[in-house]
Design an enzyme around this catalytic site. Structure first.
Site, PDB file in Angstrom:
ATOM      1  N   LYS A   1       0.804  -1.213   0.081  1.00 30.53           N
ATOM      2  CA  LYS A   1       0.095   0.123  -0.043  1.00 30.53           C
ATOM      3  C   LYS A   1       0.922   1.300   0.034  1.00 30.53           C
ATOM      4  O   LYS A   1       2.144   1.269   0.402  1.00 30.53           O
ATOM      5  CB  LYS A   1      -0.962   0.055   1.145  1.00 30.53           C
ATOM      6  CG  LYS A   1      -0.152  -0.303   2.790  1.00 30.53           C
ATOM      7  CD  LYS A   1       0.159   1.335   3.003  1.00 30.53           C
ATOM      8  CE  LYS A   1       0.935   1.256   4.410  1.00 30.53           C
ATOM      9  NZ  LYS A   1       1.786   2.588   4.860  1.00 30.53           N
TER      10      LYS A   1
ATOM     11  N   ASP B   1      -1.496  -1.438  10.268  1.00 30.98           N
ATOM     12  CA  ASP B   1      -1.912  -1.339   9.091  1.00 30.98           C
ATOM     13  C   ASP B   1      -2.488  -2.541   8.772  1.00 30.98           C
ATOM     14  O   ASP B   1      -2.994  -2.848   7.345  1.00 30.98           O
ATOM     15  CB  ASP B   1      -0.631  -1.266   8.096  1.00 30.98           C
ATOM     16  CG  ASP B   1      -0.294   0.110   8.394  1.00 30.98           C
ATOM     17  OD1 ASP B   1      -0.781   1.300   8.822  1.00 30.98           O
ATOM     18  OD2 ASP B   1       1.068   0.417   7.888  1.00 30.98           O
TER      19      ASP B   1
HETATM   20  O1  C5P Z   1       0.889  -0.732  15.157  1.00 28.60           O
HETATM   21  P1  C5P Z   1       2.166  -0.921  14.558  1.00 28.60           P
HETATM   22  O2  C5P Z   1       2.908  -2.137  15.028  1.00 28.60           O
HETATM   23  O3  C5P Z   1       2.186  -0.835  12.996  1.00 28.60           O
HETATM   24  O4  C5P Z   1       2.963   0.371  15.032  1.00 28.60           O
HETATM   25  C1  C5P Z   1       4.440   0.673  15.234  1.00 28.60           C
HETATM   26  C2  C5P Z   1       4.453   1.673  16.203  1.00 28.60           C
HETATM   27  O5  C5P Z   1       4.466   2.903  15.232  1.00 28.60           O
HETATM   28  C3  C5P Z   1       3.854   1.723  17.138  1.00 28.60           C
HETATM   29  O6  C5P Z   1       4.636   0.914  18.617  1.00 28.60           O
HETATM   30  C4  C5P Z   1       4.006   3.214  17.777  1.00 28.60           C
HETATM   31  O7  C5P Z   1       5.312   3.573  18.199  1.00 28.60           O
HETATM   32  C5  C5P Z   1       3.742   3.919  16.174  1.00 28.60           C
HETATM   33  N1  C5P Z   1       2.507   4.129  15.870  1.00 28.60           N
HETATM   34  C6  C5P Z   1       1.657   5.221  16.213  1.00 28.60           C
HETATM   35  N2  C5P Z   1       0.559   5.493  16.025  1.00 28.60           N
HETATM   36  C7  C5P Z   1      -0.028   4.862  15.134  1.00 28.60           C
HETATM   37  C8  C5P Z   1       0.521   3.808  14.534  1.00 28.60           C
HETATM   38  C9  C5P Z   1       1.711   3.404  15.181  1.00 28.60           C
HETATM   39  O8  C5P Z   1       2.413   5.920  17.129  1.00 28.60           O
HETATM   40  N3  C5P Z   1      -1.246   5.260  14.698  1.00 28.60           N
END
Ligand code: C5P
Length: 291
Positions: A11, A136
Site C-alpha cells: 500500500k 496497518d
Molecule cells: O501498530 P504498529 O505495530 O504498526 O505500530 C508500530 C509503531 O508505530 C507503534 O509501536 C507506535 O510507536 C507507532 N505508531 C503510532 N501511532 C499509530 C501507529 C503506529 O505511534 N497510529
C-alpha cells in the site's frame, strides 16, 4: 485441499495525518490507504504436526517474531484447530519500507488459513486479530481504497478511485529502512505535524473518486515526512526528480523510506526509470505499478 497460494500486495498512504498523541502512546490518525498491485506470495500446505514457516528472504526471521508466524499462531489459538502446516513466504517487496508489506503478509495469512480450513471464522472475526497484529493489518483484510482511523486499524472502505484509472505509480526504496516507532516519536519536535488538521483524508478521497488532479495532488500529505526527510534529505531529492520528470504528485509512503510518484500512464512511468538510475545510481528497488 493440499496447498493454497495467494498474492500479498502493498500500500501507499496518499494521506497520513497524525491527529495527536494518545494516552496509550499511539498517535490518533486519519490515513488514506491505497492498495498497490506489487506482490509477495504466500503458500500454505498440509505438513507434519506443528507450524513451519520458510521465507525466501535471508534477513527475515522465520520464528515467532515474524508477523506471518504471529498471525498463524493467533488463528490456531482462536479456532482451536491443531496446526499441521507449512507456510512459505516468497518475499519480493522491501522490508521496513513504509508500504505495509509485512502487514499485508499478516492479513493474507489470516485470510489464507481461514480458506484453507474451510472458513471456521466469519470474515468479521478476523478484524480484532488483525488489529492486535499491527495498525496497518486491517486495511489488507478488505480490497480497494480505504480511510483508516484510530491507530489506522478502523477501516472505512471507499469506492474505486476513478482519477487513477489507466495511470501508473513509480515506487523507489533506496535500500535503507526507517523505524516506524522512531518516526512517530520524532513528531514531538513537530507539534503542527503531530496535531494535524482533521478532514484531509476525506478531502483527498473525494478528489480521487470524482474530482480533479490539481485538487487531489495538492491534498497529498504525510506528517511523518517532517522528521524523516530531516534525517534523510535524499528522499526529498527523489520527489523533486519525479516532479521535474512529469509526475502529477510525489510523496513518502508511511514512515518511509519508500517514495512514490503518480504518472499519467505506464509508458510515462517506465520512461522515467533510466534517467532516475542515471541520476541516483543503479541500487535500490525501483518499480512501476500500473493502476
Ligand atoms: O501498530 P504498529 O505495530 O504498526 O505500530 C508500530 C509503531 O508505530 C507503534 O509501536 C507506535 O510507536 C507507532 N505508531 C503510532 N501511532 C499509530 C501507529 C503506529 O505511534 N497510529
Amino acid at each position: 485441499m493440499n496447498s493454497l497460494t495467494q498474492r500479498s500486495p502493498c500500500k501507499v498512504n496518499f494521506v497520513l495525518n497524525p491527529l495527536g498523541l494518545r494516552p496509550d502512546g499511539y498517535h490518533e490518525l486519519e490515513t488514506l490507504f491505497y492498495s498497490v498491485p506489487l506482490f509477495d506470495e504466500l503458500t500454505v500446505e498440509a505438513g507434519d504436526p506443528g507450524l513451519v514457516l520458510t521465507c525466501s528472504h535471508p534477513e527475515l526471521p522465520v520464528d515467532g517474531s515474524n508477523l506471518v508466524h504471529k498471525a498463524a499462531t493467533q488463528f490456531f489459538q482462536i479456532t482451536g484447530l491443531t496446526p499441521a502446516i507449512r507456510i512459505h513466504l516468497e518475499k519480493k517487496l522491501p522490508l521496513a519500507a513504509g508500504i505495509g508489506g509485512g502487514s499485508a503478509n499478516a492479513a493474507v495469512t489470516l485470510r489464507l488459513l481461514n480458506q484453507f480450513f474451510g472458513f471456521p471464522l466469519e470474515a468479521s472475526a478476523l478484524d480484532p486479530i488483525a488489529a492486535r497484529l499491527g495498525s496497518d493489518v486491517n486495511f489488507f483484510l478488505q480490497d480497494g481504497p480505504a480511510i483508516g482511523l484510530g491507530r489506522g486499524e478502523r477501516i472505512e472502505s471507499l469506492p474505486p478511485f476513478r482519477l487513477l484509472e489507466g495511470k501508473a505509480m513509480v515506487l523507489f526504496h533506496p535500500g535503507f529502512g526507517v523505524s516506524t516507532p522512531w518516526a512517530f516519536k520524532q513528531l514531538s519536535e513537530f507539534p503542527l505535524a503531530r496535531n494535524g488538521r482533521p478532514g484531509r483524508a476525506a478531502e483527498v478521497a473525494r478528489s480521487f473518486i470524482d474530482g480533479d488532479w490539481p485538487t487531489a495532488a495538492a491534498g497529498l500529505y504525510n506528517g511523518l515526512e517532517q522528521p524523516v526527510l530531516r534525517k534523510f534529505p535524499i528522499l526529498r531529492l527523489y520527489q523533486e526528480f519525479f516532479l521535474e520528470s512529469g509526475a502529477r504528485a510525489a510523496l513518502m509512503s508511511g514512515s518511509g523510506s519508500t517514495t512514490f510518484a503518480l504518472f499519467d500512464s505506464p509508458e510515462q512511468a517506465w520512461h522515467v526509470l533510466p534517467a532516475f538510475k542515471e541520476r541516483f545510481g543503479p541500487s535500490g528497488w525501483l518499480e512501476v505499478a500500473p493502476l
